[in-house]
Scaffold this active site. Structure first.
Site, PDB file in Angstrom:
ATOM      1  N   MET A   1      48.850  38.644  17.543  1.00 23.85           N
ATOM      2  CA  MET A   1      49.809  37.494  17.435  1.00 23.85           C
ATOM      3  C   MET A   1      49.935  35.969  18.258  1.00 23.85           C
ATOM      4  O   MET A   1      48.497  36.069  19.328  1.00 23.85           O
ATOM      5  CB  MET A   1      51.488  38.064  17.371  1.00 23.85           C
ATOM      6  CG  MET A   1      51.379  38.771  16.333  1.00 23.85           C
ATOM      7  SD  MET A   1      53.683  39.626  16.183  1.00 23.85           S
ATOM      8  CE  MET A   1      53.198  40.305  17.814  1.00 23.85           C
TER       9      MET A   1
ATOM     10  N   GLU B   1      52.801  79.752   2.731  1.00 23.24           N
ATOM     11  CA  GLU B   1      52.159  79.014   2.264  1.00 23.24           C
ATOM     12  C   GLU B   1      52.593  78.654   0.997  1.00 23.24           C
ATOM     13  O   GLU B   1      52.493  77.513   0.597  1.00 23.24           O
ATOM     14  CB  GLU B   1      50.946  78.362   1.926  1.00 23.24           C
ATOM     15  CG  GLU B   1      49.970  80.431   2.046  1.00 23.24           C
ATOM     16  CD  GLU B   1      48.816  80.454   1.345  1.00 23.24           C
ATOM     17  OE1 GLU B   1      47.553  79.594   2.218  1.00 23.24           O
ATOM     18  OE2 GLU B   1      48.476  81.502   1.495  1.00 23.24           O
TER      19      GLU B   1
ATOM     20  N   SER C   1      52.148  82.969   9.345  1.00 19.33           N
ATOM     21  CA  SER C   1      51.446  82.271  10.334  1.00 19.33           C
ATOM     22  C   SER C   1      51.640  81.160   8.800  1.00 19.33           C
ATOM     23  O   SER C   1      51.503  81.416   7.848  1.00 19.33           O
ATOM     24  CB  SER C   1      50.007  82.693  10.121  1.00 19.33           C
ATOM     25  OG  SER C   1      48.786  81.652  10.933  1.00 19.33           O
TER      26      SER C   1
ATOM     27  N   CYS D   1      48.913  77.499  10.955  1.00 11.63           N
ATOM     28  CA  CYS D   1      47.416  77.868  10.652  1.00 11.63           C
ATOM     29  C   CYS D   1      46.433  76.605  10.680  1.00 11.63           C
ATOM     30  O   CYS D   1      45.287  76.627   9.802  1.00 11.63           O
ATOM     31  CB  CYS D   1      46.501  78.918  10.706  1.00 11.63           C
ATOM     32  SG  CYS D   1      46.704  79.981   9.099  1.00 11.63           S
TER      33      CYS D   1
ATOM     34  N   GLY E   1      50.621  78.782   6.820  1.00  7.85           N
ATOM     35  CA  GLY E   1      49.340  78.288   5.981  1.00  7.85           C
ATOM     36  C   GLY E   1      49.903  76.375   5.544  1.00  7.85           C
ATOM     37  O   GLY E   1      49.799  76.678   4.261  1.00  7.85           O
TER      38      GLY E   1
ATOM     39  N   HIS F   1      37.768  70.585   1.351  1.00 11.52           N
ATOM     40  CA  HIS F   1      37.599  70.685   2.076  1.00 11.52           C
ATOM     41  C   HIS F   1      36.251  70.273   2.918  1.00 11.52           C
ATOM     42  O   HIS F   1      35.853  71.494   3.677  1.00 11.52           O
ATOM     43  CB  HIS F   1      36.754  72.268   0.509  1.00 11.52           C
ATOM     44  CG  HIS F   1      35.930  73.135   1.145  1.00 11.52           C
ATOM     45  ND1 HIS F   1      34.500  72.589   1.700  1.00 11.52           N
ATOM     46  CD2 HIS F   1      35.933  73.726   1.487  1.00 11.52           C
ATOM     47  CE1 HIS F   1      33.430  73.774   1.778  1.00 11.52           C
ATOM     48  NE2 HIS F   1      34.417  74.854   1.846  1.00 11.52           N
TER      49      HIS F   1
ATOM     50  N   LYS G   1      55.977  42.374  27.448  1.00 13.32           N
ATOM     51  CA  LYS G   1      55.297  41.549  28.175  1.00 13.32           C
ATOM     52  C   LYS G   1      56.937  39.933  28.922  1.00 13.32           C
ATOM     53  O   LYS G   1      56.944  40.259  29.838  1.00 13.32           O
ATOM     54  CB  LYS G   1      55.010  39.683  27.190  1.00 13.32           C
ATOM     55  CG  LYS G   1      54.723  38.306  28.282  1.00 13.32           C
ATOM     56  CD  LYS G   1      53.901  37.885  27.493  1.00 13.32           C
ATOM     57  CE  LYS G   1      52.777  37.660  26.201  1.00 13.32           C
ATOM     58  NZ  LYS G   1      51.235  37.607  27.341  1.00 13.32           N
TER      59      LYS G   1
ATOM     60  N   ARG H   1      42.492  86.926   7.827  1.00 12.99           N
ATOM     61  CA  ARG H   1      43.164  87.432   6.426  1.00 12.99           C
ATOM     62  C   ARG H   1      42.239  87.559   5.739  1.00 12.99           C
ATOM     63  O   ARG H   1      40.811  86.920   5.382  1.00 12.99           O
ATOM     64  CB  ARG H   1      42.884  84.736   6.291  1.00 12.99           C
ATOM     65  CG  ARG H   1      43.700  84.832   4.413  1.00 12.99           C
ATOM     66  CD  ARG H   1      43.862  83.492   4.801  1.00 12.99           C
ATOM     67  NE  ARG H   1      42.286  82.767   4.137  1.00 12.99           N
ATOM     68  CZ  ARG H   1      42.242  81.365   4.509  1.00 12.99           C
ATOM     69  NH1 ARG H   1      43.366  80.516   4.143  1.00 12.99           N
ATOM     70  NH2 ARG H   1      41.191  81.193   3.485  1.00 12.99           N
TER      71      ARG H   1
ATOM     72  N   ASN I   1      48.297  73.305   5.015  1.00 13.53           N
ATOM     73  CA  ASN I   1      47.659  73.102   4.000  1.00 13.53           C
ATOM     74  C   ASN I   1      48.501  73.534   2.626  1.00 13.53           C
ATOM     75  O   ASN I   1      48.476  72.539   1.909  1.00 13.53           O
ATOM     76  CB  ASN I   1      46.787  73.532   3.996  1.00 13.53           C
ATOM     77  CG  ASN I   1      45.359  72.788   5.199  1.00 13.53           C
ATOM     78  OD1 ASN I   1      46.481  72.492   6.036  1.00 13.53           O
ATOM     79  ND2 ASN I   1      44.511  73.608   5.741  1.00 13.53           N
TER      80      ASN I   1
ATOM     81  N   GLY J   1      45.705  39.823  21.420  1.00 13.42           N
ATOM     82  CA  GLY J   1      45.620  38.920  20.079  1.00 13.42           C
ATOM     83  C   GLY J   1      46.073  39.175  18.446  1.00 13.42           C
ATOM     84  O   GLY J   1      45.419  38.401  17.659  1.00 13.42           O
TER      85      GLY J   1
ATOM     86  N   ARG K   1      50.929  44.474  32.312  1.00  8.76           N
ATOM     87  CA  ARG K   1      51.336  45.294  31.401  1.00  8.76           C
ATOM     88  C   ARG K   1      50.485  46.993  31.110  1.00  8.76           C
ATOM     89  O   ARG K   1      49.645  46.311  32.648  1.00  8.76           O
ATOM     90  CB  ARG K   1      51.370  45.010  29.559  1.00  8.76           C
ATOM     91  CG  ARG K   1      49.831  44.422  29.643  1.00  8.76           C
ATOM     92  CD  ARG K   1      49.170  44.255  28.039  1.00  8.76           C
ATOM     93  NE  ARG K   1      48.282  43.085  28.024  1.00  8.76           N
ATOM     94  CZ  ARG K   1      47.776  42.838  26.793  1.00  8.76           C
ATOM     95  NH1 ARG K   1      48.566  41.943  26.192  1.00  8.76           N
ATOM     96  NH2 ARG K   1      46.654  42.371  27.342  1.00  8.76           N
TER      97      ARG K   1
ATOM     98  N   TYR L   1      52.135  80.851  18.655  1.00  9.22           N
ATOM     99  CA  TYR L   1      50.823  79.761  18.930  1.00  9.22           C
ATOM    100  C   TYR L   1      50.829  78.798  17.971  1.00  9.22           C
ATOM    101  O   TYR L   1      51.809  78.560  17.189  1.00  9.22           O
ATOM    102  CB  TYR L   1      50.185  80.609  19.102  1.00  9.22           C
ATOM    103  CG  TYR L   1      49.550  81.952  17.596  1.00  9.22           C
ATOM    104  CD1 TYR L   1      48.845  80.976  16.808  1.00  9.22           C
ATOM    105  CD2 TYR L   1      50.689  82.354  17.563  1.00  9.22           C
ATOM    106  CE1 TYR L   1      49.000  81.841  15.085  1.00  9.22           C
ATOM    107  CE2 TYR L   1      50.371  83.027  16.023  1.00  9.22           C
ATOM    108  CZ  TYR L   1      49.440  82.504  15.444  1.00  9.22           C
ATOM    109  OH  TYR L   1      49.082  83.403  14.419  1.00  9.22           O
TER     110      TYR L   1
ATOM    111  N   ARG M   1      55.064  32.138  23.427  1.00 10.40           N
ATOM    112  CA  ARG M   1      54.710  33.477  23.348  1.00 10.40           C
ATOM    113  C   ARG M   1      55.198  34.749  22.651  1.00 10.40           C
ATOM    114  O   ARG M   1      56.186  34.623  23.220  1.00 10.40           O
ATOM    115  CB  ARG M   1      53.227  33.997  24.544  1.00 10.40           C
ATOM    116  CG  ARG M   1      52.200  33.416  25.630  1.00 10.40           C
ATOM    117  CD  ARG M   1      51.426  33.753  27.000  1.00 10.40           C
ATOM    118  NE  ARG M   1      50.494  32.959  27.069  1.00 10.40           N
ATOM    119  CZ  ARG M   1      50.665  32.597  28.381  1.00 10.40           C
ATOM    120  NH1 ARG M   1      51.489  31.973  28.797  1.00 10.40           N
ATOM    121  NH2 ARG M   1      49.667  32.125  28.844  1.00 10.40           N
TER     122      ARG M   1
END
Length: 892
Positions: A107, A758, A777, A844, A779, A468, A26, A630, A781, A105, A352, A864, A96
């Protein structure tokens, strides 16, 4: 001496728009408007550095702040021609907040500061309107008491309503000057009653009280929650803006309003907003009175009777329209404006970057690029990649009523309604009868895949954003709410309960996978529309990005969806999902139950034609694009049934007795299957499984390349490798299968054998593994689980505490932990490419669809990213933004 205060007004300013970090959004924009020569009431900004100092020094101020504030206040008095606290002609100010990130809204604000029992009379004389003066005073007392003194606003609302009732008034505008005098006296009495001390009359005390309240509001619960939801660091702090008051409530030649330079819902290039005659700013947003339209066209379109500002104040409207064009040209983005008209003079209170819907963001970005306001690159940077979810999935109708039963994690976007079922088999049966169902499980496993496929949405009480259920749902484009710990599921009774409400099988519920809400009954949805603007923007995106985007896909539907959304290949085909097909699960279980290699090979021979056909379909759909397959990853016990009835069916089909099946199930049971007999360890123990899969891959590849004439280049991926020896042993199996097929068919083709990184050991040994692996690749996770030593399915309850305490800024399973897991990726990239400079590298895990993680992938040089099909457009956009060197900083 440090500079803590920056002045603006009178056609100049000490700050400018680039100083958002110091002046807040602001303050920086007020300074910029003043520098542009726009009519801005003079004021000053106390910097965010004061907020930081305030919290670092036991809520005290820098020593020289008071003097700088007084100097800046004198400057305002000079420009406005009146003095702060002067009894005859008082200067009033607003106070303000203004953080560097917009927090609408969240503060606290105080208006009309500087009024007391003496100055209110001076204001009445100067304006010639005692009603206006006392109305302003009562507003100030109510606001200041609520925000600064902690006296709840409902006390004041009750006093006002009671007075209106006694007098028979309906509207606030019915009250005359004497009424407001009475109300003011009652307000002051209430403050004294609540606090034991009178309302402050010294204007200096009022000012510092308000400044302290703004800094204090940075740490109020609303602001803390907003920051957490929008990932705004607490360390940023807020600035305080003190500005001369201008009044929209001095009569019918005054007004106040809010406007957008374009339509924030649709993105159309039309002046959009509302105003109120004879009102103050909070009246517009508080909904106390019905606002009127700015333009005649908008009024006519809405068939509204109250006249537009364009009709009532044509000269002032023209000034405002000129400001609108000037600001949009200057900031080259859609602006959200606040203005006041005092005795037919326009004053600009704020500009803004305007919040907007994703469809509007898309249209505005494309239109502005076509208009020459911004470049294509800037247009691409303007869109929040995660906001594209709104365009790809159904969303809840914002006008629809909803009764929320509970909440979980927003694990997969979109909204859906259906009848509750508690088992995958039931889901398939009900769906077969034409019923729409929501599958409700404590947690899902691969054997639930059939039920998940037919369900409209999935709800689990356990698991996180990468459980999963979440991963599979995102891949299928199904809404999913995961980890809803508020609900208790009773499989036996076929019910779940939440906050005393019991939901039975067959009851209708609605899930919002974008917010995590679970609702009773059917809530209407709005179907997404992909416009020509989407195609235009994605065309620009593909010109800019340097990383390819693939999809995680194993079914023909997934693969076609991925192609539709612009995927450039398959980065992860999980073959285990294919094993659960009813036509082949019996043979899979026969293979698991076999006591020797001959028995396993006999069962695998039955699976081979099915696997080959799976791959034929995928290769045909992908039309020569790369497909990374895989080999089998999960532990074998996941393919065996758990309940007695299913065990009997399997034993009968496999020609064995149930005791043998139970014994085998027990033998395969593991305490920690995630780190157990899975991935390449299965291939090492039972090489015939990987041999069958490799034969199916190469037979399918040869068949499709022969049929279509297009080259097919399969990429065979060996999972969970930790050592070069593991990889080499299994690469030999794959190579032998390839040679067997090439010899039998008399045709050869190129193929790659690589591995999934992995495990931390694989990352550290990447240089050696790359001697024989053609691609890696990541993995992420499992790499996140193994690096952090943290289960993605069990970490939900404590991860939120970790985030709140600042241990992790984000959920590391949703957005890559760049410091830890990212370091493992960097090591593997560097060591792998040192050995093999042309090593193909991709990701992946679920992080492949997360914009911040994609930015990291660009930085470390991956070729990729691969993500679920519905996230492909998001990944394409994030990859383009990463190529431009920006993170997804949203305005949508």
């Amino acid at each position: 001496m440090s500079k803590w205060v920056y002045a603006f007004g009178g056609g100049t300013a000490e700050g400018r728009s680039e100083m958002k970090n110091l002046l807040g959004g602001k303050g920086a924009n007020l300074a910029e408007m003043a520098n542009l020569g726009l009519p801005v009431p003079p004021g000053f900004t106390i910097t965010t550095e004061v907020c930081t100092y305030y919290y670092d020094h036991s809520q005290t101020y820098p020593q020289d702040l008071k003097q700088q504030v007084e100097t800046a206040l004198t400057q305002i008095e000079k420009i406005m021609g009146c003095k702060f606290g002067d009894v005859a002609d008082p200067l009033l100010v607003s106070v303000r907040s203004g953080a560097r990130a917009s927090m609408p809204g969240m503060m606290d604000t105080v208006l009309n500061l500087g009024l007391n029992d003496q100055t209110v009379e001076g204001l009445a004389k100067r304006s010639g309107d005692a009603r206006f003066a006392y109305d302003s005073y009562r507003r100030f007392i109510q606001m200041y008491s609520d925000v600064v003194l902690g006296v709840d606003h409902h006390h004041f609302e009750e006093i006002l309503e009671s007075h209106k009732e006694d007098k028979g008034y309906r509207l606030d505008t019915d009250l005359a000057a004497d009424d407001w005098r009475t109300v003011v006296a009652a307000y002051k009495a209430k403050v004294k009653e609540e606090l034991g001390r009178p309302f402050p009359q010294t204007v200096g005390d009022q000012l510092w009280g308000a400044v302290g309240a703004v800094f204090g509001s940075w740490m109020n619960q609303r602001a803390i929650t907003y920051r957490r939801l929008h990932e705004i660091p607490a360390s940023w702090g807020t600035a305080v803006n003190v500005q001369a008051m201008v009044f929209g409530n001095m009569g019918n030649d005054c007004a106040t309003g809010v406007a957008f330079t374009r339509n924030p819902s649709t993105g159309d290039n039309e002046f959009y907003g509302e105003y109120l005659v004879n009102a103050q700013g909070e009246d517009v947003v508080a909904g106390i009175r019905t606002p009127q339209y700015l333009t005649k066209a908008a009024r006519m379109q809405a068939s509204a009777e109250l006249p537009s500002m364009e009709e009532v104040m044509p000269a002032v409207f023209k000034d405002l329209d000129d400001v609108r064009r000037k600001l949009e040209q200057h900031f080259t983005d859609m602006q959200d404006l606040e203005f006041t008209v005092q005795t037919n003079k326009l004053w600009m209170l704020q500009t803004r970057t305007g919040k907007r819907t994703t469809p509007a963001a898309l249209k505005i970005a494309v239109d502005m690029a076509r208009e020459g306001l911004v470049s294509k690159e800037k247009a691409v940077q303007r869109i929040d990649p995660t906001g594209l979810d709104q365009l790809l999935h159904p969303t809840l109708d914002p006008k629809a009523e909803r009764k929320v039963l509970g909440r979980g994690l927003p694990a997969s976007p979109g909204a859906a309604s259906g009848r509750v079922v508690f088992a995958a088999d039931d889901a398939e049966e009900w769906a077969g009868r034409g019923e729409k169902v929501i599958l409700v499980r404590i947690e899902t496993s691969p054997e639930d895949i059939g039920g998940m496929h037919v369900a409209q949405g999935i709800l689990t009480s356990r698991g996180g954003m990468t459980s999963h259920a979440a991963v599979v749902a995102r891949g299928m484009g199904r809404p999913c709410v995961a980890g809803a710990g508020e609900i208790r599921i009773d499989y036996r009774a076929k019910t779940f309960s939440a906050h005393g409400q019991v939901v039975k099988e067959g009851d209708m519920i609605t899930l919002d996978g974008s917010s995590g809400e679970i609702m009773q009954g059917e809530v209407p949805t709005v179907q997404p529309e992909l416009t020509g603007d989407f195609a235009t923007l994605m065309g620009w995106v593909d010109e800019i990005r340097t990383m390819k985007v693939r999809a995680n896909a194993e079914t023909p539907l997934d693969a076609r969806t991925a192609r539709k959304f612009g995927a450039e290949g398959i980065g992860l085909c999980r073959t285990e999902h294919m094993f659960f097909d009813p036509q082949r699960i019996v043979a899979v279980r026969e293979m698991i139950l076999a006591s020797d290699e001959a028995g396993r090979r006999a069962a695998l021979a039955k699976i081979l034609p099915y696997q080959k056909n799976d791959f034929v379909e995928l290769f045909e759909i992908m039309q020569g694009l790369p497909v990374t397959i895989r080999l089998l990853d999960p532990p074998l016990h996941e393919f065996l049934p758990n309940n007695e009835a299913e065990m009997e069916d399997v034993a009968r089909a496999a020609g064995t007795d149930i005791a043998k099946l139970k014994a085998r199930n027990s033998q395969l049971h593991e305490s920690n299957p995630m780190l157990g007999h899975r991935g390449c360890r299965l291939g090492i123990t039972y090489p015939e499984i990987y041999e069958m899969q490799a034969l199916a891959i190469f037979q399918a590849a040869v068949e499709v390349s022969k049929k279509t004439g297009n080259p097919v280049t399969p990429e065979v991926m060996i999972p969970l490798v930790g050592t070069k020896m593991e990889f080499d042993l299994l690469k030999t199996v794959v190579d032998a299968a390839a040679q067997k097929v090439f010899t039998e068919t008399g045709r050869t083709l190129d193929y790659l054998v690589g591995t999934m990184i992995e495990l931390p050991r694989a990352a550290l040994a990447a240089g050696r593994i790359a001697e024989t692996a053609a691609f890696f690749s990541f993995g992420t996770n499992d790499l996140t689980q193994t690096t952090l030593g943290m289960s993605r399915d069990d970490s939900g309850p404590f991860l939120e505490v970790y985030r709140q305490k600042g241990i992790y800024e984000h959920d590391p399973f949703a957005s890559l932990d760049q410091e830890g897991v990212g370091e493992m990726v960097s090591i593997a990239v560097e060591r792998g490419r040192r050995t093999r400079p042309n090593l193909k590298l991709g990701i992946c895990g679920e992080h492949g669809g997360d914009p911040a993680s994609i930015g990291f992938c660009q930085k470390v040089g991956l070729d990729y990213v691969s993500c679920s099909p519905y996230r492909v457009p998001i990944a394409r956009l994030a990859a383009a933004q990463a190529a431009l060197g920006v993170h997804s900083d949203s305005t949508a």
